[in-house]
Design a protein around this motif. Structure first.
Motif, short mmCIF file in Angstrom:
data_model
loop_
_atom_site.label_atom_id
_atom_site.label_comp_id
_atom_site.label_asym_id
_atom_site.label_seq_id
_atom_site.Cartn_x
_atom_site.Cartn_y
_atom_site.Cartn_z
N TYR A 42 47.17 34.62 46.03
CA TYR A 42 46.64 35.65 45.13
C TYR A 42 45.16 35.37 44.88
O TYR A 42 44.80 34.69 43.91
N PRO A 43 44.29 35.86 45.75
CA PRO A 43 42.86 35.57 45.63
C PRO A 43 42.21 36.44 44.55
O PRO A 43 41.39 37.31 44.82
N ASP A 44 42.59 36.19 43.32
CA ASP A 44 42.07 36.95 42.18
C ASP A 44 41.51 35.97 41.17
O ASP A 44 41.63 34.74 41.33
N SER A 45 40.92 36.48 40.09
CA SER A 45 40.32 35.61 39.10
C SER A 45 41.40 34.87 38.31
O SER A 45 42.53 35.37 38.17
N PRO A 46 41.09 33.68 37.78
CA PRO A 46 42.08 32.95 36.98
C PRO A 46 42.59 33.77 35.79
O PRO A 46 43.77 33.72 35.47
N GLN A 47 41.69 34.55 35.16
CA GLN A 47 42.11 35.35 34.01
C GLN A 47 43.08 36.45 34.43
O GLN A 47 44.07 36.73 33.75
N ALA A 48 42.78 37.09 35.59
CA ALA A 48 43.68 38.14 36.07
C ALA A 48 45.06 37.57 36.40
O ALA A 48 46.09 38.19 36.10
N ILE A 49 45.09 36.39 37.01
CA ILE A 49 46.37 35.75 37.35
C ILE A 49 47.12 35.38 36.08
O ILE A 49 48.34 35.57 35.98
N ALA A 50 46.41 34.84 35.09
CA ALA A 50 47.05 34.48 33.83
C ALA A 50 47.62 35.72 33.13
O ALA A 50 48.74 35.69 32.61
N ASN A 51 46.85 36.81 33.12
CA ASN A 51 47.32 38.05 32.49
C ASN A 51 48.57 38.58 33.19
O ASN A 51 49.51 39.05 32.55
N ARG A 52 48.56 38.49 34.52
CA ARG A 52 49.70 39.00 35.28
C ARG A 52 50.95 38.17 35.01
O ARG A 52 52.04 38.72 34.78
N ALA A 53 50.82 36.85 35.03
CA ALA A 53 51.98 35.99 34.78
C ALA A 53 52.53 36.21 33.37
O ALA A 53 53.74 36.28 33.17
N LYS A 54 51.61 36.35 32.41
CA LYS A 54 52.06 36.57 31.03
C LYS A 54 52.82 37.88 30.91
O LYS A 54 53.87 37.95 30.26
N ARG A 55 52.31 38.95 31.54
CA ARG A 55 53.00 40.23 31.43
C ARG A 55 54.37 40.18 32.11
O ARG A 55 55.35 40.73 31.60
N LEU A 56 54.45 39.51 33.25
CA LEU A 56 55.74 39.40 33.93
C LEU A 56 56.77 38.70 33.06
O LEU A 56 57.93 39.11 32.98
N LEU A 57 56.35 37.64 32.39
CA LEU A 57 57.27 36.91 31.52
C LEU A 57 57.60 37.70 30.26
O LEU A 57 58.75 37.80 29.85
N ASP A 58 56.56 38.31 29.65
CA ASP A 58 56.78 39.05 28.41
C ASP A 58 57.66 40.27 28.62
O ASP A 58 58.48 40.62 27.77
N GLN A 59 57.47 40.96 29.76
CA GLN A 59 58.18 42.21 30.00
C GLN A 59 59.45 42.04 30.82
O GLN A 59 60.10 43.02 31.17
#
Length: 697
Positions: A42-59
């Motif tokens: 996932y060649p994206d920014s650390p913040q984008a990756i963190a936001n994505r992981a958080k949303r996957l877990l939260d939702q």
């Protein structure tokens, strides 16, 4: 695909703009491609990756237990852990991926245009509220073009590969229409059907989400549309996000003309973009190239000769931000709020009540509103309005006048408009009825007692928990709720739910919690439930708080039952009820039947959905206590979802004995406890229809 000269010119302008954005982003894209080639998933920014992981877990996109299992075997740093969590969504999908895709697909319609006396397929659009459709500006550049077009839902093949019967709807740009050329979107109202039903109530609608974290570079995308005007198709293979720009996404997927206006989904079926354009390959002079490398010739070469190098869609968040900035009159602004709280469009509503315009379904009805006397605000709660509490009555002659349909809601409905809530419940039920091939119902024919404000005020008058705890971390809120429950009933309720769901008596090991520390049985139980179900810990904590407060405090119980009885007091005492209840409403409903309804009033059907009635901490505090089914209840249907933490004591037959029907259903992972999800299941809707309309023994 046929197009007017204006729309054809706009498409060419959009193609040129997309090609320029693609060229301008070449350097950044090459960096991404190099990282992918080097094995970066996932060649994206650390913040984008963190936001994505958080949303996957939260939702609930990734079950926390699966996330724990994926990272426990080896030592990983923070970014690697988050990437591993995201990667779980690419390896396997839950079974609900398929029915959720079916549900999303139902919201997508083919747009056709009347030109030179002929009806021709034109583009794709999709519902984003009960009555608003989203498509491209180059599809609907102005209201005049909209008036030449119509929609067809169900333009598709059935599960047996037979052609389905399309259902036509007319567009209504006079009620709402807005469009933006740069972002290439158009939002337009759809006229109700001849019987007054809104399309979103029948076919569903996509809840647009302004929050970040819906997708990262190299995440899969899925597109549903009508390529070349054909019956509905879906692109789900070998598709991925290539690059994210400020307002646009570039992605790799197979699309064709006619897909303009299609929704672009992530694997959780959240809309991440509005598809608007294939990105053509261009030379150094900006000329569009054919697949053979030669310049494309306008008016000579067909569109399928163009060398498309990518696809482009407008980001959902960019569209929502643009809509939020529009200057609209109160009626049109109110229509935007129907897109739901996750759209972020409710925060800009002017203070004071705004009446949402609802097109009449026919001649004036006898429906009335019940206004209860105002009550003081809850202790510690800042009320935005002193508006009275409202319950909604239905015509006494609805459904033949003998049986009456009543919806009884659950918790966290304070401050909401009962008209909108009743419409939402009815929309979910109509979705299920439509899937079952049964006639739908008019929301005005439903009785809807509303106690959302009353219970909040009653709790505030008897407890000292500040309203801010509804936004606090789950553990903080739960500890405060436990303190108020001096005899320990709240903690016993939460712990019992966790034990019923398989938690060992000594709780869940702290090493299995992602990043937080478990202290005590209450926190351990909440964490266990959140990990094992599709409901977050704060929601679980507050739902059980309201259930406990209602059962523990006689004044709160009386305030709620009084409020419900006020709405139902004009029902014919010898009538029959079809009582549909949800969450806390299932507990209130049981007390209502046993203690407040006239003895001669029968309950032809009791429906409980997402109910905690299977827990002894609940049924032993009913009035009367225990699991003795009320004599006036002739038929009882229960629906429960295994990932709904509130329904953890189900199936109810284990405690209450034989029910008429009990259905184990699969709800969307981020809406496991949602009543509209429950009612949209055909088996639940069929039972309601059977006992409401038909003569059942």
């Amino acid at each position: 695909m046929p197009a007017t000269d204006e729309t054809r010119d706009l498409q060419e302008q959009q193609a040129a703009a997309a090609a320029k954005r693609y060229r301008d982003a070449t350097a950044a894209r090459e960096v991404i491609e190099d990282k992918l080639a080097a094995g970066v998933k996932y060649p994206d920014s650390p913040q984008a990756i963190a936001n994505r992981a958080k949303r996957l877990l939260d939702q609930g996109g990734v079950p926390p237990a699966a996330a724990v299992e994926s990272i426990r075997a080896e030592a990983l740093d923070g970014p690697e852990t988050l990437e591993r969590v995201i990667g779980l969504t690419m390896d396997l999908q839950p079974w609900s991926f398929l029915p959720r895709g079916v549900r999303a697909g139902a919201t997508v319609a083919r747009i056709s245009i009347l030109r030179n006396g002929l009806e021709r397929p034109h583009a794709t659009g999709f519902m984003v509220s009960p009555r608003l459709l989203l498509t491209n500006h180059h599809v609907f550049p102005n209201a005049e073009t909209v008036r030449l077009c119509f929609l067809e839902f169900n333009a598709q093949v059935t599960i047996d590969n037979a052609r389905d019967a399309p259902i036509r709807y007319e567009l209504d740009p006079d009620t709402f229409f807005t469009a933006d050329e740069r972002l290439d979107y158009a939002l337009v109202a759809v006229k109700p059907a001849v019987d007054g039903r809104l399309p979103g109530e029948i076919f569903g609608w996509n809840r647009l989400i302004i929050d970040q974290g819906k997708i990262v570079v190299n995440d899969p995308v899925n597109v549903i549309g009508h390529p070349m005007g054909r019956l509905k198709e879906i692109a789900v293979r070998d598709n991925a996000l290539v690059q994210r720009l400020d307002d646009f996404l570039h992605y790799r997927t197979d699309t064709e003309p006619g897909n303009s206006g299609s929704p672009v989904y992530n694997d959780q079926w959240e809309v991440v973009a509005l598809h608007h354009q294939g990105v053509p390959n261009t030379d150094s002079q900006g000329r569009i190239l054919r697949k053979d490398g030669q310049p494309w010739r306008k008016g000579i070469d067909s569109d399928d000769t163009v060398d498309y190098v990518s696809n482009e869609g407008t980001r959902t968040s960019s569209i929502l931000k643009h809509l939020a900035a529009l200057r609209l009159d109160p009626a049109r602004r109110a229509l935007l709020t129907e897109m739901g709280p996750e759209s972020g469009l409710q925060q800009d509503i002017a203070a004071g009540p705004v009446e949402t315009p609802v097109l009449p379904a026919g001649p004036p009805r006898e429906a009335t509103a019940v206004v209860a006397p105002p009550r003081p605000a809850a202790v510690g709660a800042a009320r935005e309005s002193t508006a009275p509490h409202i319950g909604l009555r239905a015509p006494k002659d609805a459904f033949g006048g003998r049986r009456h349909l009543v919806f009884l809601h659950g918790r966290k409905q304070q401050g909401k408009d009962p008209v909108d809530l009743r419409r939402g419940w009815t929309g979910g039920l109509n979705h299920g009825l439509t899937r079952a091939g049964l006639p739908t119902i008019d929301p005005e024919n439903v009785w809807f007692p509303f106690y959302g404000d009353r219970i909040l005020e009653a709790i505030g008058q008897h407890e000292a928990i500040p309203s801010s705890y509804t936004d606090a971390p789950a553990v903080t809120a739960a500890e405060a709720y436990a303190v108020e429950s001096a005899n320990g009933t709240y903690e016993r309720l939460v712990v019992e739910a966790a034990v019923l769901d398989g938690m060992p008596q000594n709780g869940w090991a702290a090493s299995e919690n992602l990043g937080s520390t478990l202290v005590g049985s209450l926190q351990g139980a909440l964490t266990w439930l959140a990990a094992r179900t599709d409901v977050d810990a704060l929601t679980i904590a507050t739902i059980f708080r309201d259930v406990d407060a209602y059962l523990r405090d006689d004044d709160i119980r009386k305030a709620v039952l009084d409020c419900v009885a006020e709405t139902l007091q004009t029902l014919p005492p010898d009538g029959e009820l079809v009582l549909v209840t949800h969450s806390l409403g299932t507990v209130v409903g049981m007390d209502l039947i046993a203690n407040r309804l006239p003895k001669e009033m029968g309950v032809t059907l009791l429906v409980t959905a997402g109910s905690p009635l299977g827990m002894d901490s609940v049924y032993n505090r009913l009035i009367p206590p225990g699991t003795q089914r009320p004599d006036t209840v002739k038929h009882w249907v229960n629906a429960w979802c295994p990932t709904d933490a509130v329904a953890i004591g189900c199936p109810l037959e284990r405690r209450w004995g034989k029910l008429t029907e009990e259905h184990n259903v699969v709800n969307a992972s981020d809406r496991a406890h949602n009543i509209e999800e429950y009612l949209a299941h055909p088996e639940v809707a069929t039972a309601i229809d059977k006992y409401l309309r038909q003569s059942a023994p």
